[in-house]
Design a protein around this motif. Structure first.
Motif, short mmCIF file in Angstrom:
data_model
loop_
_atom_site.label_atom_id
_atom_site.label_comp_id
_atom_site.label_asym_id
_atom_site.label_seq_id
_atom_site.Cartn_x
_atom_site.Cartn_y
_atom_site.Cartn_z
N SER A 135 124.74 8.45 39.08
CA SER A 135 125.83 7.31 39.65
C SER A 135 125.67 7.76 41.45
O SER A 135 126.31 6.71 41.62
CB SER A 135 127.11 7.92 39.01
N THR A 136 125.48 8.89 42.13
CA THR A 136 125.25 8.95 43.03
C THR A 136 123.58 8.38 43.83
O THR A 136 123.47 8.51 45.10
CB THR A 136 125.62 10.48 43.71
N GLY A 179 118.70 12.15 45.42
CA GLY A 179 117.09 12.07 45.70
C GLY A 179 116.80 13.51 45.82
O GLY A 179 116.39 13.98 44.56
N ARG A 219 124.83 17.27 36.50
CA ARG A 219 124.90 16.70 35.42
C ARG A 219 124.27 15.04 35.59
O ARG A 219 124.27 14.46 36.47
CB ARG A 219 125.60 16.17 34.43
N ASN A 244 138.04 4.77 38.94
CA ASN A 244 137.19 5.76 39.75
C ASN A 244 138.29 4.87 41.96
O ASN A 244 137.33 5.11 42.66
CB ASN A 244 135.86 5.81 40.67
N GLU A 247 121.80 9.76 51.00
CA GLU A 247 122.01 10.30 49.08
C GLU A 247 123.11 10.69 48.46
O GLU A 247 123.11 10.91 47.06
CB GLU A 247 120.74 11.49 49.07
N GLY A 268 131.07 14.43 35.75
CA GLY A 268 130.30 15.65 35.87
C GLY A 268 129.69 16.39 36.18
O GLY A 268 131.09 17.14 35.03
N GLY A 269 128.71 17.46 36.64
CA GLY A 269 128.94 18.28 37.10
C GLY A 269 129.62 19.02 38.44
O GLY A 269 129.83 20.43 38.35
N ASN A 270 130.80 17.69 38.46
CA ASN A 270 131.40 17.63 40.08
C ASN A 270 130.62 19.57 40.87
O ASN A 270 131.41 19.65 41.66
CB ASN A 270 132.43 18.66 39.88
N THR A 271 128.83 18.90 41.89
CA THR A 271 128.20 19.14 42.32
C THR A 271 128.30 18.23 43.37
O THR A 271 127.86 18.64 44.75
CB THR A 271 127.03 19.62 42.57
N GLY A 272 129.18 16.74 43.72
CA GLY A 272 128.76 15.80 45.00
C GLY A 272 129.58 16.53 46.23
O GLY A 272 130.52 17.21 45.75
N GLU A 323 128.54 5.23 41.65
CA GLU A 323 129.71 5.83 41.82
C GLU A 323 130.88 5.62 41.39
O GLU A 323 132.05 6.34 41.04
CB GLU A 323 130.05 6.56 43.09
N PRO A 366 135.60 9.13 36.66
CA PRO A 366 134.68 10.01 35.56
C PRO A 366 134.43 11.42 36.44
O PRO A 366 133.56 11.65 37.69
CB PRO A 366 133.64 9.13 36.15
N SER A 396 121.02 22.02 43.38
CA SER A 396 122.47 22.14 42.22
C SER A 396 121.72 21.74 40.71
O SER A 396 122.54 22.03 39.91
CB SER A 396 123.46 21.41 42.75
N ASN A 438 124.28 12.77 38.82
CA ASN A 438 122.23 12.42 39.58
C ASN A 438 122.61 10.51 39.75
O ASN A 438 121.90 10.40 40.65
CB ASN A 438 121.85 12.41 38.87
N ILE A 493 128.27 6.00 32.75
CA ILE A 493 127.05 6.34 32.24
C ILE A 493 127.35 6.76 31.39
O ILE A 493 127.90 8.21 31.49
CB ILE A 493 125.96 6.45 33.55
#
Ligand SMILES: Cc1cc2nc3c(=O)[nH]c(=O)nc-3n(C[C@H](O)[C@H](O)[C@H](O)COP(=O)(O)OP(=O)(O)OC[C@H]3O[C@@H](n4cnc5c(N)ncnc54)[C@H](O)[C@@H]3O)c2cc1C
Length: 479
Positions: A149-150, A153, A143, A474, A437, A72-76, A203, A70, A138, A147, A209
């Motif tokens: 799924s991680t 914080g 997304r 994943n 976080e 989202g915004g790929n900023t993890g 994650e 999965p 970010s 947020n 979600i």
């Protein structure tokens, strides 16, 4: 597993040809993480447009053993949204599911699709005079599904809690494709196990979600922003407690900023305004906010403008020698200039060279001792390393990052395992956590076994096996 053509045909049947990407140039941004530390490959990137499409993609993947990553915004920052290099996985991007579905002004709640950008949620709340307080750098790209799924914080946790505390309900597609509707806005619901909280912070390893019910708050009507040069880290903790008690718990941001970071921001962004003349080893960036409708807030003696309150706190702190100097923003421009130092920190770190990044948390009373012991140990591992230990002191959470100029140490990244061992060892001694976080992803997977209670780990493994017996969700992340 079916061959590539069969998988692509199935995805196209479910989501439509336009929503299935296989072209190498187009898939590339989905296959590398934000820091560019991890790169994988995938059969395709698929963009479902509805919960029903997510459900059908998962049912197909589960039946045929196709791994799903999965995104989202790929900023993890832990490689959690990047597939491995086998090329077997499908990256399932939630980007198309980006709508605010409803906003209830009686209960101050909002229902959003999982692909909704965090900033869109913030703006939608603001338009109704409300606040969604999850916030970090970010915000324009990440997304809400990512947020949650991680269990992200960020800057407002000291007052409002992390993503988990802001979520009332979830819609989740479980690995076999069934849809679990937990979207209820109820604050109190003791009907058995708390499944919502199981998926928050998982994650993408237990399901996808697809929507969330979020708690909104009254918008801030008054804010005071200050920057204070500290005597030391322990003084930061005393100052935080003073701010909390004097403001009735209205501290919304309290960030520790070491001189190394401020110098680095000013070096790479020369337009940055130096906040105080003499910057000591550690400073604090503080914001106190009020929802009172005027530029005033309830004080002990009736009403007290927020700036006066902050002046009183800082004067008392100067007298007690907790701080050596301070400034309070008196205009929007000055506030923006103070925020710029904090907001430019991650980008300036990238410009400074190669950085080992972490997001540790530690009981706040051990923060100072931990900070200095870790700095000495890091110097012993990599002489000349710059310690950029900054961040959310109000939550006992620091980004204890270690940086070296790109040409300074050709094998710096080879030292990361030594930094891992050093930090994990110290955190264990002080009862801290290797992730406050950002999560575990693939980055910290090798550290989890030693960091987590053995029984807790066994329960996590049992939950994973029960929900995802075919291991499609994943793979290679967390466990
Ligand atoms: C400049 C910058 C500043 C940052 N500051 C902070 C900070 O202060 N605090 C903080 O906590 N983080 C911070 N981050 C990290 C990051 O932005 C957060 O982790 C964010 O929550 C990730 O959201 P995303 O949509 O980009 O998720 P992704 O990166 O796309 O995914 C993250 C994880 O969630 C999974 N996932 C994504 N969407 C779903 C879904 N719908 N269902 C199931 N699983 C899903 C992925 O598989 C992956 O494991 C920062 C990042 C940057 C680049």
């Amino acid at each position: 597993m079916p061959d590539t053509n069969a998988i692509i045909t199935a995805l196209t049947t479910i989501c439509g040809a336009k929503s299935v990407i296989t072209d190498a140039d187009e898939t590339a941004p989905y296959l590398t993480d934000w820091r560019k530390h991890y790169t994988g490959t995938a059969t395709a990137v698929v963009h479902p447009g509805s919960t029903d499409e997510v459900s059908r993609v998962l049912a197909y993947a589960n039946e045929h053993g196709v791994p799903i990553v999965p995104q989202g915004g790929n900023t993890g920052l832990c490689g959690g949204a990047t597939p491995d290099t086998s090329g077997d996985a499908i990256v399932l991007s939630l980007k198309r599911m980006d709508q605010v579905l409803s906003l209830d002004l009686k209960s101050n709640t909002m229902v959003v699709q999982a692909g909704c950008i965090l900033e869109t949620i913030q703006r939608s709340a603001e338009a109704e005079g409300l606040l969604f307080p999850l916030d970090f750098g970010s915000r324009g790209t990440c997304r809400i599904g990512g947020n949650l799924s991680t269990n992200a914080g960020g800057l407002g946790v000291v007052r409002y809690g992390n993503a988990r505390a802001l979520c009332l309900g979830l819609e989740v597609v479980v690995p076999d494709g069934r849809v679990m509707n937990l979207l209820s806005p109820l604050k109190k619901d003791n009907t058995g196990y708390d499944l919502k909280n199981l998926f928050i912070g998982s994650e993408g390893t237990l399901g996808i979600i697809t929507a969330a019910t979020l708690q909104l708050f009254p918008a801030h009507q008054a804010v005071v922003t200050a920057f204070a040069g500290l005597r030391d880290i322990d003084a930061a903790i005393s100052l935080l407690n003073l701010c909390q008690s004097a403001s009735g718990g209205r501290v919304t941001t309290f960030e520790l900023m070491p001189k190394s970071i401020i110098d680095n921001v000013m070096e790479h962004y020369p337009d940055t305004v130096q906040p105080i003349a003499d910057i000591p080893a550690f400073s604090a960036f503080i914001e106190i906010s009020s929802t009172a409708p005027t530029d005033a807030m309830p004080g002990l003696d009736g009403t007290m403008p927020l700036n006066n309150l902050m002046e009183g706190i800082l004067e008392a702190s100067l007298e007690d020698e907790l701080i050596n100097d301070a400034t309070i923003a008196t205009s929007g421009n000055q506030r923006a200039a103070l925020w710029a130092i904090r907001e430019l920190t991650p980008e300036s770190e990238i410009k400074a060279g190669v950085a080992y990044k972490s997001d540790i948390s530690i009981p706040i009373e051990h923060m100072a001792e931990f900070y200095h012991r870790a700095a000495a140990a890091a110097e012993a591992i990599a002489p000349g390393v710059r310690v950029f230990g900054f961040g959310h002191l109000g939550d006992g959470n620091l980004h204890y990052n270690l940086c070296i100029p790109r040409q300074g140490h050709p094998d710096f990244m080879a030292l990361f395992p030594e930094f891992d061992t050093m930090l994990s060892g110290l955190l264990k001694q002080y009862g801290g956590s290797i992730s406050a976080e950002h999560g575990i992803g693939q980055k910290k997977r090798h550290l989890l076994r030693d960091a987590k209670d053995a029984t807790a780990l066994a329960v996590m493994e049992a939950i994973k096996k029960a929900l995802d017996p075919n291991g499609i969700m994943n793979p290679g992340k967390i466990l």
